[in-house]
Design a protein around this motif. Sequence first.
Motif, PDB file in Angstrom:
ATOM      1  N   ILE A 101     -22.695 -15.261 -91.533  1.00 33.23           N
ATOM      2  CA  ILE A 101     -23.178 -14.856 -92.850  1.00 33.23           C
ATOM      3  C   ILE A 101     -22.917 -16.012 -93.812  1.00 33.23           C
ATOM      4  O   ILE A 101     -21.772 -16.403 -94.019  1.00 33.23           O
ATOM      5  N   THR A 102     -23.990 -16.565 -94.389  1.00 32.09           N
ATOM      6  CA  THR A 102     -23.863 -17.736 -95.254  1.00 32.09           C
ATOM      7  C   THR A 102     -24.690 -17.551 -96.521  1.00 32.09           C
ATOM      8  O   THR A 102     -25.882 -17.215 -96.444  1.00 32.09           O
ATOM      9  N   ASN A 103     -24.057 -17.763 -97.681  1.00 32.57           N
ATOM     10  CA  ASN A 103     -24.763 -17.695 -98.963  1.00 32.57           C
ATOM     11  C   ASN A 103     -25.537 -16.391 -99.123  1.00 32.57           C
ATOM     12  O   ASN A 103     -26.740 -16.383 -99.398  1.00 32.57           O
ATOM     13  N   VAL A 104     -24.833 -15.307 -98.935  1.00 30.00           N
ATOM     14  CA  VAL A 104     -25.414 -13.978 -99.106  1.00 30.00           C
ATOM     15  C   VAL A 104     -24.783 -13.337-100.329  1.00 30.00           C
ATOM     16  O   VAL A 104     -23.564 -13.276-100.440  1.00 30.00           O
ATOM     17  N   TYR A 105     -25.618 -12.866-101.232  1.00 24.96           N
ATOM     18  CA  TYR A 105     -25.129 -12.320-102.494  1.00 24.96           C
ATOM     19  C   TYR A 105     -25.573 -10.881-102.672  1.00 24.96           C
ATOM     20  O   TYR A 105     -26.604 -10.463-102.172  1.00 24.96           O
ATOM     21  N   THR A 106     -24.778 -10.141-103.422  1.00 26.89           N
ATOM     22  CA  THR A 106     -25.100  -8.757-103.717  1.00 26.89           C
ATOM     23  C   THR A 106     -24.365  -8.339-104.976  1.00 26.89           C
ATOM     24  O   THR A 106     -23.398  -8.973-105.383  1.00 26.89           O
ATOM     25  N   ILE A 107     -24.847  -7.291-105.593  1.00 20.41           N
ATOM     26  CA  ILE A 107     -24.169  -6.727-106.755  1.00 20.41           C
ATOM     27  C   ILE A 107     -23.240  -5.632-106.266  1.00 20.41           C
ATOM     28  O   ILE A 107     -23.662  -4.682-105.616  1.00 20.41           O
ATOM     29  N   LYS A 108     -21.976  -5.755-106.575  1.00 20.25           N
ATOM     30  CA  LYS A 108     -20.964  -4.844-106.057  1.00 20.25           C
ATOM     31  C   LYS A 108     -21.206  -3.411-106.536  1.00 20.25           C
ATOM     32  O   LYS A 108     -21.456  -3.161-107.698  1.00 20.25           O
ATOM     33  N   SER A 109     -21.114  -2.482-105.606  1.00 16.44           N
ATOM     34  CA  SER A 109     -21.252  -1.062-105.918  1.00 16.44           C
ATOM     35  C   SER A 109     -20.163  -0.303-105.184  1.00 16.44           C
ATOM     36  O   SER A 109     -20.029  -0.400-103.980  1.00 16.44           O
ATOM     37  N   SER A 110     -19.358   0.448-105.921  1.00 16.61           N
ATOM     38  CA  SER A 110     -18.225   1.128-105.295  1.00 16.61           C
ATOM     39  C   SER A 110     -18.678   2.112-104.225  1.00 16.61           C
ATOM     40  O   SER A 110     -18.006   2.304-103.216  1.00 16.61           O
ATOM     41  N   LEU A 111     -19.828   2.738-104.427  1.00 15.66           N
ATOM     42  CA  LEU A 111     -20.292   3.715-103.451  1.00 15.66           C
ATOM     43  C   LEU A 111     -20.875   3.055-102.202  1.00 15.66           C
ATOM     44  O   LEU A 111     -21.257   3.732-101.260  1.00 15.66           O
ATOM     45  N   LEU A 112     -20.962   1.738-102.199  1.00 16.18           N
ATOM     46  CA  LEU A 112     -21.416   1.033-101.001  1.00 16.18           C
ATOM     47  C   LEU A 112     -20.287   0.273-100.324  1.00 16.18           C
ATOM     48  O   LEU A 112     -20.500  -0.438 -99.365  1.00 16.18           O
ATOM     49  N   TYR A 113     -19.079   0.398-100.848  1.00 15.55           N
ATOM     50  CA  TYR A 113     -17.894  -0.161-100.213  1.00 15.55           C
ATOM     51  C   TYR A 113     -18.069  -1.639 -99.880  1.00 15.55           C
ATOM     52  O   TYR A 113     -17.824  -2.102 -98.771  1.00 15.55           O
ATOM     53  N   CYS A 114     -18.513  -2.415-100.885  1.00 16.55           N
ATOM     54  CA  CYS A 114     -18.801  -3.828-100.652  1.00 16.55           C
ATOM     55  C   CYS A 114     -17.565  -4.659-100.347  1.00 16.55           C
ATOM     56  O   CYS A 114     -17.671  -5.753 -99.802  1.00 16.55           O
ATOM     57  N   ASP A 115     -16.382  -4.181-100.708  1.00 15.94           N
ATOM     58  CA  ASP A 115     -15.174  -4.988-100.539  1.00 15.94           C
ATOM     59  C   ASP A 115     -14.907  -5.373 -99.092  1.00 15.94           C
ATOM     60  O   ASP A 115     -14.155  -6.301 -98.819  1.00 15.94           O
ATOM     61  N   LYS A 116     -15.500  -4.677 -98.133  1.00 16.20           N
ATOM     62  CA  LYS A 116     -15.150  -4.957 -96.741  1.00 16.20           C
ATOM     63  C   LYS A 116     -15.946  -6.124 -96.149  1.00 16.20           C
ATOM     64  O   LYS A 116     -15.741  -6.489 -95.012  1.00 16.20           O
ATOM     65  N   PHE A 117     -16.842  -6.728 -96.927  1.00 17.34           N
ATOM     66  CA  PHE A 117     -17.688  -7.769 -96.370  1.00 17.34           C
ATOM     67  C   PHE A 117     -17.107  -9.153 -96.546  1.00 17.34           C
ATOM     68  O   PHE A 117     -16.576  -9.483 -97.597  1.00 17.34           O
ATOM     69  N   ASP A 118     -17.232 -10.005 -95.514  1.00 20.55           N
ATOM     70  CA  ASP A 118     -16.819 -11.402 -95.631  1.00 20.55           C
ATOM     71  C   ASP A 118     -18.001 -12.235 -96.088  1.00 20.55           C
ATOM     72  O   ASP A 118     -18.515 -13.098 -95.407  1.00 20.55           O
ATOM     73  N   THR A 119     -18.488 -11.923 -97.282  1.00 24.48           N
ATOM     74  CA  THR A 119     -19.634 -12.600 -97.843  1.00 24.48           C
ATOM     75  C   THR A 119     -19.413 -12.760 -99.328  1.00 24.48           C
ATOM     76  O   THR A 119     -18.404 -12.344 -99.876  1.00 24.48           O
ATOM     77  N   SER A 120     -20.341 -13.413-100.024  1.00 25.35           N
ATOM     78  CA  SER A 120     -20.199 -13.654-101.452  1.00 25.35           C
ATOM     79  C   SER A 120     -20.573 -12.395-102.224  1.00 25.35           C
ATOM     80  O   SER A 120     -21.677 -11.894-102.087  1.00 25.35           O
ATOM     81  N   ILE A 121     -19.640 -11.904-103.017  1.00 26.04           N
ATOM     82  CA  ILE A 121     -19.848 -10.668-103.750  1.00 26.04           C
ATOM     83  C   ILE A 121     -19.810 -10.958-105.260  1.00 26.04           C
ATOM     84  O   ILE A 121     -18.908 -11.612-105.748  1.00 26.04           O
ATOM     85  N   VAL A 122     -20.810 -10.486-105.984  1.00 30.45           N
ATOM     86  CA  VAL A 122     -20.810 -10.599-107.435  1.00 30.45           C
ATOM     87  C   VAL A 122     -20.256  -9.317-108.022  1.00 30.45           C
ATOM     88  O   VAL A 122     -20.713  -8.241-107.667  1.00 30.45           O
TER      89      VAL A 122
END
Length: 282
Positions: free
Chosen positions: A261-282
Amino acid sequence: MADKNKTIIELERDSKTQMVVMCLIMCVVVAIGIFFAVYFKQIKMTSEVTVEAKKVSSFEELAALNNTMLNDNYFLTNDIIINEPFVLGSKDNPLTGRIFGNGHSIIINYNADSSIIYQVGKEGKVSNLEVEYKLATSEITENFGGIVTFNYGTISDCLVTYQDSLVVNEALTVGGICALNFGKLQNCICKVKFVENSNQLANSRMGGLVGVLMENGSIENCLSLASSQLIENIDAVVENGQLKNYNIGCVYGQKATNTKITNVYTIKSSLLYCDKFDTSIV
């Protein structure tokens, strides 16, 4: 009184600091969105069809490809509207050629129950294509991806948008672009809102870009604009405002060990549990 005034001043300072931080975060989010939007527009303006390819100008011509082996190169000459259940290819007849969207769109104008393409083979490729789902997608009874169910090849320079919700009522593997990605997903954007039946979350795998990132699969230079809404029995899956560790996320629902996973961005959403990803999180 002095101490009290000092406390008030400190609180005001903290409040202003929080506002500045929030403004900076929003600026970053907007900047990323503009970057990807401009980038995609540049892609759409550039014709990449430099090989001999068959023209596809209507839904009838697209559907007729199911009567052939999908090993040629194809390019769209018009936007194509699909008003009825349709899937291109099968397990026995995967796409091993290439589909060039050529900046055109495939518009899904019915309550879709399957991916547009069943399987992209190792040598297959889908590129420079926009897919738009006009209606709620709530009839899904099998693994689903906005473009393809099983990808062993390359999906690049594509945009997938859902004007309404992607509703998941059964235990399935669902991705905004691809259900199970064994191959490459590059330079893509997906905007999707999941609506999940909370009773099925424990057995589902849902991701804003891919449902499952399989062994040797990769996601590069992509943006996920994913959000989520839970229905039924919400208290059983949410704790302290956070979704428990189910296989649902902004980028992928689940992934194997040997992935990229390289240079992948997303808008953090608590209901999508984004914290578990080893990717770039906004």
